[in-house]
Write a protein that holds these residues in place. Structure first.
Motif, PDB file in Angstrom:
ATOM      1  N   LEU A  69       0.852  -1.194   0.000  1.00 62.95           N
ATOM      2  CA  LEU A  69       0.000   0.000   0.000  1.00 62.95           C
ATOM      3  C   LEU A  69       0.881   1.233   0.000  1.00 62.95           C
ATOM      4  CD1 LEU A  69      -2.493  -1.099   2.809  1.00 62.95           C
ATOM      5  CD2 LEU A  69      -2.872  -1.202   0.343  1.00 62.95           C
ATOM      6  N   CYS A  70       0.419   2.294  -0.661  1.00 63.64           N
ATOM      7  CA  CYS A  70       1.182   3.540  -0.630  1.00 63.64           C
ATOM      8  C   CYS A  70       0.214   4.712  -0.557  1.00 63.64           C
ATOM      9  CB  CYS A  70       2.107   3.647  -1.838  1.00 63.64           C
ATOM     10  SG  CYS A  70       1.272   4.073  -3.373  1.00 63.64           S
ATOM     11  N   GLY A  71       0.722   5.911  -0.679  1.00 69.15           N
ATOM     12  CA  GLY A  71      -0.108   7.102  -0.592  1.00 69.15           C
ATOM     13  C   GLY A  71      -1.216   7.126  -1.635  1.00 69.15           C
ATOM     14  N   THR A  72      -0.934   6.548  -2.797  1.00 64.61           N
ATOM     15  CA  THR A  72      -1.947   6.499  -3.855  1.00 64.61           C
ATOM     16  C   THR A  72      -3.184   5.741  -3.379  1.00 64.61           C
ATOM     17  OG1 THR A  72      -0.208   6.538  -5.505  1.00 64.61           O
ATOM     18  CG2 THR A  72      -2.361   5.789  -6.242  1.00 64.61           C
ATOM     19  N   ASP A  73      -2.963   4.671  -2.617  1.00 70.13           N
ATOM     20  CA  ASP A  73      -4.094   3.893  -2.108  1.00 70.13           C
ATOM     21  C   ASP A  73      -5.007   4.760  -1.244  1.00 70.13           C
ATOM     22  OD1 ASP A  73      -1.647   1.813  -2.348  1.00 70.13           O
ATOM     23  OD2 ASP A  73      -3.559   0.805  -2.739  1.00 70.13           O
ATOM     24  N   HIS A  74      -4.392   5.604  -0.418  1.00 71.02           N
ATOM     25  CA  HIS A  74      -5.182   6.479   0.442  1.00 71.02           C
ATOM     26  C   HIS A  74      -5.933   7.512  -0.391  1.00 71.02           C
ATOM     27  CE1 HIS A  74      -5.672  10.005   3.259  1.00 71.02           C
ATOM     28  NE2 HIS A  74      -6.304   9.051   3.899  1.00 71.02           N
ATOM     29  N   GLY A 100      -5.203  -1.500  -5.720  1.00 75.85           N
ATOM     30  CA  GLY A 100      -4.045  -2.357  -5.452  1.00 75.85           C
ATOM     31  C   GLY A 100      -3.125  -2.434  -6.644  1.00 75.85           C
ATOM     32  N   HIS A 101      -1.945  -1.806  -6.541  1.00 78.71           N
ATOM     33  CA  HIS A 101      -1.051  -1.743  -7.696  1.00 78.71           C
ATOM     34  C   HIS A 101       0.371  -2.143  -7.337  1.00 78.71           C
ATOM     35  CE1 HIS A 101      -0.967   2.082  -5.569  1.00 78.71           C
ATOM     36  NE2 HIS A 101       0.309   2.111  -5.898  1.00 78.71           N
ATOM     37  N   GLU A 102       0.535  -2.859  -6.208  1.00 81.19           N
ATOM     38  CA  GLU A 102       1.881  -3.318  -5.834  1.00 81.19           C
ATOM     39  C   GLU A 102       1.796  -4.816  -5.553  1.00 81.19           C
ATOM     40  OE1 GLU A 102       3.408  -0.725  -2.735  1.00 81.19           O
ATOM     41  OE2 GLU A 102       3.175   1.051  -4.000  1.00 81.19           O
ATOM     42  N   SER A 103       1.357  -5.580  -6.546  1.00 85.90           N
ATOM     43  CA  SER A 103       1.021  -6.991  -6.339  1.00 85.90           C
ATOM     44  C   SER A 103       2.211  -7.920  -6.509  1.00 85.90           C
ATOM     45  CB  SER A 103      -0.052  -7.436  -7.340  1.00 85.90           C
ATOM     46  OG  SER A 103      -1.169  -6.593  -7.288  1.00 85.90           O
ATOM     47  N   PHE A 151       9.245  -3.898  -4.153  1.00 89.39           N
ATOM     48  CA  PHE A 151       9.776  -3.677  -5.510  1.00 89.39           C
ATOM     49  C   PHE A 151       9.303  -2.334  -6.048  1.00 89.39           C
ATOM     50  CE2 PHE A 151       6.298  -4.047  -8.627  1.00 89.39           C
ATOM     51  CZ  PHE A 151       5.273  -4.578  -7.861  1.00 89.39           C
ATOM     52  N   ASN A 152       8.095  -1.928  -5.663  1.00 92.57           N
ATOM     53  CA  ASN A 152       7.564  -0.692  -6.237  1.00 92.57           C
ATOM     54  C   ASN A 152       8.235   0.557  -5.636  1.00 92.57           C
ATOM     55  OD1 ASN A 152       6.016   0.635  -8.083  1.00 92.57           O
ATOM     56  ND2 ASN A 152       4.182   0.651  -6.834  1.00 92.57           N
ATOM     57  N   PRO A 153       8.164   0.770  -4.305  1.00 89.48           N
ATOM     58  CA  PRO A 153       8.854   1.952  -3.772  1.00 89.48           C
ATOM     59  C   PRO A 153      10.375   1.923  -3.968  1.00 89.48           C
ATOM     60  CG  PRO A 153       7.948   0.601  -1.980  1.00 89.48           C
ATOM     61  CD  PRO A 153       7.380   0.068  -3.272  1.00 89.48           C
ATOM     62  N   ILE A 202       8.367   5.779   2.798  1.00 91.23           N
ATOM     63  CA  ILE A 202       9.058   4.603   2.271  1.00 91.23           C
ATOM     64  C   ILE A 202       9.842   4.949   1.000  1.00 91.23           C
ATOM     65  CG2 ILE A 202       6.949   3.782   1.074  1.00 91.23           C
ATOM     66  CD1 ILE A 202       9.749   1.619   2.581  1.00 91.23           C
ATOM     67  N   ARG A 203       9.292   5.850   0.178  1.00 88.05           N
ATOM     68  CA  ARG A 203      10.030   6.222  -1.038  1.00 88.05           C
ATOM     69  C   ARG A 203      11.285   7.019  -0.713  1.00 88.05           C
ATOM     70  NH1 ARG A 203       5.400   4.813  -2.578  1.00 88.05           N
ATOM     71  NH2 ARG A 203       5.206   3.799  -4.604  1.00 88.05           N
ATOM     72  N   GLY A 204      11.208   7.867   0.307  1.00 88.14           N
ATOM     73  CA  GLY A 204      12.384   8.619   0.723  1.00 88.14           C
ATOM     74  C   GLY A 204      13.474   7.686   1.237  1.00 88.14           C
TER      75      GLY A 204
HETATM   76 ZN   LIG Z   1       1.887   2.765  -4.904  1.00 84.70          ZN
END
Ligand SMILES: [Zn+2]
Ligand SMILES: [Zn+2]
Length: 363
Positions: free
Chosen positions: A39-44, A60-63, A159-161, A188-190
């Protein structure tokens, strides 16, 4: 199991669990049994409607999951087989349009930003287009990467972040050994951008956060290699940086979210002739503290960065598998599908508790 379970975002803040028939798989497509979805900020932003949709979809885009079924052509084209654990890229690629053949498949003319996994209407067959589900349908234009043996699927969702951190924190600004890099934003990206800058040979890495809520994130960034953690509520970041290393930054990477003043800070922090990567979105046309003339006087180069590419995803999976950074021990919270909404709110700080750095759904 002959049905898929999926959470459908019916309207902002309303997720409902539905069942769907498992799609029939042909020569060119595949079916993923999802093990974990990051999950990331986009999910929120999707959940609250800050990114408006106007349609029902499975987010859900980090499967990450196991290929339960795969057609022979897909297996050949993607270089994977039934039973393999794979990570799925959010963008699809037709492999034919000028953008795809030039490697810029994030702007694919037949898919692009309006056709990303985790943001496709359920009205489009077979509805299972996102990671908040037991199964995800993989179209012929999917891009998947084999997860290295032995890598935990929950950690693999990074893998995504981490792919983003590599592309934004190293590849785009072409960080060279010995350079000074400042990352704005300790999510997490930072933290992943810190890792990328470290691996690129940066000699000094600083990271900024804001207030008590970011304290533990800044501590985590230090464990991942940041040399200086700056609380911007306590000190101007450019002052903190120059007093720590006597000079401004060669590269500033902005991965903040909803922080309109970050661009002004980045321009102050970078040295004459330096580079800035703008990857976080501020969600606002305002730019408090921005003095545009500095871009001219300092001859600054500013890059915009959207998403990640396959090279960075593959590198990310390698780094996660070699365990040279403590990704396994990240402050992490997992949830089943039924409590997805709670975890999304908790990650966004809406529940009053300290948000975990990494949230993962386990369908
Ligand atoms: Zn994301
Ligand atoms: Zn294309």
């Amino acid at each position: 199991m002959d049905k898929a379970r999926a959470l459908v975002l019916e309207k902002p803040r309303t997720l409902s669990l539905r069942t769907y028939e498992l799609p029939e798989i042909h020569d060119d497509d595949a079916l993923l049994r999802i093990e974990a979805c990051g999950l990331c900020g986009t999910d929120h932003e999707q959940y609250t409607g800050a990114i408006p949709s106007g349609f029902e979809f499975v987010p859900g885009h980090e499967s990450v999951g196991i290929l339960e079924e795969i057609g022979p052509n897909a297996a050949k084209n993607w270089g994977v087989g039934q039973g393999d654990r794979v990570a799925v890229e959010v963008f699809q690629s037709c492999h034919q349009c000028p953008n795809c053949t030039s490697g810029n498949y994030r702007q694919c003319s037949s898919h692009g930003i309006g056709d990303m996994y985790g943001f496709i209407p359920v009205s489009k067959e077979p509805s299972l287009w996102g990671g908040y589900a037991s199964h995800q349908y993989l179209s012929p234009d999917s891009i998947v990467h084999k997860v290295p043996d032995g890598l935990d699927p929950v950690v693999a969702t990074l893998f995504n972040p981490l792919g983003a951190g590599i592309r934004w924190g190293s590849t785009i600004p072409q960080v060279a050994p010995g350079e000074i890099v400042v990352i704005l934003g300790p999510g997490i990206r930072g933290i992943c951008a810190v890792v990328a800058a470290k691996l690129a040979g940066a000699s000094f890495i600083a990271i900024t956060g804001k207030g008590p809520r970011d304290k533990s994130r800044l501590d985590t960034a230090s464990r991942f290699g940041a040399d200086l953690a700056i609380d911007i509520d306590e000190i101007d970041p450019d002052k903190a940086l120059t007093s720590a290393c006597g000079t401004l930054a060669d590269v500033v990477v902005n991965v903040t979210a909803k922080a309109p003043s970050a661009i002004g800070q980045a321009i102050k922090l970078v040295r004459p002739g330096g580079r800035i990567v703008m990857a976080g979105t501020s969600g606002s046309p305002e730019t408090p503290g921005l003095w545009p003339d500095l871009i001219v006087y300092k001859e600054i180069t500013i890059f915009g960065a959207l998403g990640v590419d396959s090279v960075s995803y593959r590198k990310a999976l390698e780094i996660l598998a070699d365990q040279s950074f403590p990704f396994q021990e990240l402050d992490r919270k997992t949830a089943q599908l039924e409590s997805a909404g709670n975890l999304i709110l908790e990650m966004a700080g809406e529940t009053g508790s300290t948000p975990p750095i990494h949230g993962v759904l386990l369908p």
